[in-house]
Design an enzyme around this catalytic site. Structure first.
Site, mmCIF file in Angstrom:
data_model
loop_
_atom_site.group_PDB
_atom_site.id
_atom_site.type_symbol
_atom_site.label_atom_id
_atom_site.label_comp_id
_atom_site.label_asym_id
_atom_site.label_seq_id
_atom_site.Cartn_x
_atom_site.Cartn_y
_atom_site.Cartn_z
ATOM 1 N N GLY A 52 0.857 -1.224 -0.077
ATOM 2 C CA GLY A 52 -0.005 0.080 0.100
ATOM 3 C C GLY A 52 0.843 1.008 -0.046
ATOM 4 O O GLY A 52 2.040 1.344 -0.376
ATOM 5 N N LEU A 54 1.586 2.765 3.028
ATOM 6 C CA LEU A 54 1.306 2.986 4.650
ATOM 7 C C LEU A 54 2.777 2.978 5.240
ATOM 8 O O LEU A 54 2.862 2.717 6.501
ATOM 9 C CB LEU A 54 0.444 2.239 5.012
ATOM 10 C CG LEU A 54 -1.069 2.264 4.616
ATOM 11 C CD1 LEU A 54 -1.942 1.117 5.183
ATOM 12 C CD2 LEU A 54 -1.748 3.439 4.982
ATOM 13 N N GLY A 85 6.354 11.248 1.141
ATOM 14 C CA GLY A 85 5.188 11.389 1.994
ATOM 15 C C GLY A 85 5.057 10.055 2.965
ATOM 16 O O GLY A 85 4.589 10.059 4.017
ATOM 17 N N ARG A 250 0.913 -20.854 26.669
ATOM 18 C CA ARG A 250 1.933 -19.914 26.382
ATOM 19 C C ARG A 250 3.408 -20.299 26.439
ATOM 20 O O ARG A 250 4.134 -20.245 25.625
ATOM 21 C CB ARG A 250 1.948 -18.408 26.884
ATOM 22 C CG ARG A 250 2.145 -18.438 28.491
ATOM 23 C CD ARG A 250 2.319 -17.045 29.105
ATOM 24 N NE ARG A 250 2.279 -17.498 30.534
ATOM 25 C CZ ARG A 250 3.061 -16.645 31.508
ATOM 26 N NH1 ARG A 250 3.726 -15.505 30.838
ATOM 27 N NH2 ARG A 250 2.987 -16.434 32.567
ATOM 28 N N SER A 277 8.082 -13.729 28.498
ATOM 29 C CA SER A 277 6.513 -13.848 28.575
ATOM 30 C C SER A 277 5.929 -14.525 27.785
ATOM 31 O O SER A 277 4.916 -15.467 28.191
ATOM 32 C CB SER A 277 5.873 -12.322 28.762
ATOM 33 O OG SER A 277 6.319 -11.564 29.821
ATOM 34 N N GLU A 298 6.156 -3.255 17.037
ATOM 35 C CA GLU A 298 5.325 -4.410 16.465
ATOM 36 C C GLU A 298 4.957 -4.191 15.100
ATOM 37 O O GLU A 298 4.899 -5.465 14.268
ATOM 38 C CB GLU A 298 4.014 -4.433 17.645
ATOM 39 C CG GLU A 298 4.166 -4.881 19.032
ATOM 40 C CD GLU A 298 4.635 -3.854 19.701
ATOM 41 O OE1 GLU A 298 4.882 -4.284 20.887
ATOM 42 O OE2 GLU A 298 4.458 -2.652 19.488
#
Length: 554
Positions: A52, A54, A85, A250, A277, A298
């Site tokens: 895109g 972005l 931009g 986890r 974690s 992230e």
């Protein structure tokens, strides 16, 4: 591009130099693993990942460059063309920091400095020295060049190929509508197609400026990428857990990643400074050369994972708290548009996070990933199903999201249990069942506890563990609903919007005889002990018992 003619012309010389002088590739084989890579903010046959506008392209390029340097150890280089931009996006500078930290000297970023955004001039305008200083401050080898000067472009791109231990930025001063009368450097042409009569005249003008009829051919690539195989990756042994063991999913996920890493040396893991974690630290200890620390960035972590997974060079798993993934939703969307096989693991889901607090409680992540058309959503309840989720994700086509839980849970499946994508597990079943209760993850245990309590009162319920929320096992849900008088209760550690309840309701909505009642977290949660929070927010065994009785009365 047909609707962006002035934007394209600003980088025409850059593209020509790259594709016919600098880059090495086979025109007839755009997916060849030895080809140089090119990232542009549009989807083309030779561009591996859709980005895109972005600011996501440079992060993807970082993943490709990291793979080339550290995993493939190959000669191919990566080039990323960006607009000035686009570089207002913070994700660009996350990627700039990443590339510098990992010394990606096989990466070249080109800033097309034409000074115009979509609607107005940009703050820096044509002050390209600002971008030079920014790039240098991020540790990049940087060149400033006239983007219209073909010889100068050839020179700086060649110089970039000689630089070691640093990525290179080329800051090119350009003009939109370059060479086009009455449109060059004009603000009003972005996104507008050129009228046919003007287009014909411009084409004739360009043709009159062509000085040679010689065909140009790219240099062939250096064929030194290793042959790899990431198909049909299997764990080396069944899960090593026994029914009744207690372990958080986890942690089981971290152990499964390390086990998968032993099965195939192209398995890699990325983490966003949460490895102790998410337990990706287990993989890091076993295979540090295949672990990428992305720190608290992230957006860039997901982009890097997309780049690493492109062209099928790695099996990539990106790990962080699921609550943090909302920052990277744009990158996740673009990964889906590119049909990427990237795998994302989100831990610390729901109010069962407990004392870690509301900011760590992912309560909208299922909704987010349900909107991704190519995404498979795993929500394992115990260690055995978690290990199977990791193995299945490694071999699945398209994006996968694995939702893991912070508290320890009992192992309820034997090591021999078979799991498939889109296949739920019926944990409690008898001919006397009155209501079907559907859970996933932590709420499976609340449903089982409710079933035990209700059985003491002579009320029997069917309990389903979904395992995958997308695709949903519609057949099992509908058959169970019909066997229990059309009564279904869903219970989830997630907000009601976009969660399991809505997924189940959508699946059975065409059947007027099935009624679905949803138990989900409402309101803004607070910190507390996990069991207390499950009860406070209406998804504990006690609330399931009440809901079952109410449904039987109505």
């Amino acid at each position: 591009m047909r609707s962006h003619p002035t934007s394209c012309s600003s980088s025409a010389e850059i593209m020509s130099v790259l594709f016919f002088y600098i880059m090495r590739y086979k025109q007839s084989d755009p997916e060849n693993p030895d080809n140089d890579r090119f990232i542009l903010t549009k989807r083309l046959s030779f561009v591996d990942v859709a980005t895109g506008w972005l600011g996501q392209g440079l992060g993807v390029a970082c993943g490709m460059a990291y793979t080339g340097k550290y995993f493939d150890r190959a000669s191919y280089r990566v080039f990323c063309l960006m607009s000035d931009g686009e570089s207002s996006e913070g994700s660009v500078w996350e990627a700039m920091a990443f590339a510098s930290y990992y010394s990606l000297d096989n990466l070249v970023a080109i800033f097309d400095m034409n000074q115009l955004g979509c609607s107005s001039a940009l703050p820096s305008k044509h002050c390209i020295d600002i971008y030079r200083r920014r790039c240098e401050a991020f540790g990049w080898n940087t060149y400033v060049v006239d983007g219209r000067d073909v010889e100068a472009l050839c020179r700086v791109f060649w110089q970039a190929s000689q630089v070691k231990h640093k990525p290179t930025a080329v800051v090119a001063k350009t003009f939109r509508g370059r060479g086009t009368p009455n449109t060059e450097d004009a603000k009003s042409w972005h996104g507008k197609p050129m009228p046919r009569e003007r287009a014909d005249a411009i084409i004739k003008l360009i043709e009159s400026q062509i000085e040679t009829t010689r065909n140009l051919y790219p240099q062939p690539p250096i064929e030194d990428s290793p042959e790899i195989n990431i198909m049909d990756v299997r764990m080396t042994s069944p899960p090593g857990y026994r029914v009744g063991d207690k372990i958080a999913t986890r942690k089981a996920c971290g152990l499964a990643l390390a086990k998968l890493g032993d099965a195939n040396d192209r398995v890699i893991v990325l983490d966003g400074d949460t490895k102790y974690s998410t337990f990706s630290e287990i993989f890091n200890r076993e295979y540090p050369e295949r672990f990428i620390e992305c720190f608290m960035a992230e957006q860039n972590m997901v982009s890097v994972a997309l780049g690493c997974a492109s062209r099928g060079r790695t099996i990539a798993f990106a790990c962080t708290f699921a609550a943090f993934l909302s920052r990277a939703f744009g990158q996740i969307q673009m990964g889906a548009l590119s049909e990427s096989n990237v795998n994302i693991i989100g831990s610390h889901c729901g109010v069962s996070v407990g004392e870690d607090g509301a900011s760590r409680m992912a309560l909208d992540d299922i909704a987010m990933f349900r909107t991704i058309p190519t995404c498979t959503i795993f929500y394992p309840s115990d260690a055995v199903s978690t290990e199977h989720a990791v193995s299945l994700a490694a071999n699945a086509k398209g994006m996968c999201f694995i939702r893991t839980t912070r508290p320890e849970t009992f192992v309820i499946y034997t090591p021999q249990e078979h799991f498939e994508i889109g296949q739920a597990k019926v944990l409690r079943r008898c001919v006397c069942d009155k209501v079907t209760v559907i859970g996933a993850g932590i709420t499976v245990y609340e449903a089982l506890a409710a079933a035990d309590e209700l059985a003491k009162q002579g009320i029997f319920i069917r309990v389903i563990d979904l395992f995958t929320i997308k695709p949903l096992d519609v057949t099992t849900i509908i058959s169970s609903a019909k066997a229990t008088g059309g009564r279904v209760i869903t219970v989830e550690d997630h907000y009601p919007q976009g969660g399991i309840g809505e997924a189940v309701y959508t699946a059975v909505s065409m059947d007027p005889d099935i009624k679905v009642h949803s138990l989900a977290v409402s309101g803004v949660p607070q910190s507390g002990k996990p069991k207390e929070l499950l009860d406070r927010y209406g998804i504990s065994a006690r609330h399931i018992v009440v809901a079952v009785k109410c449904m039987l009365l109505n």
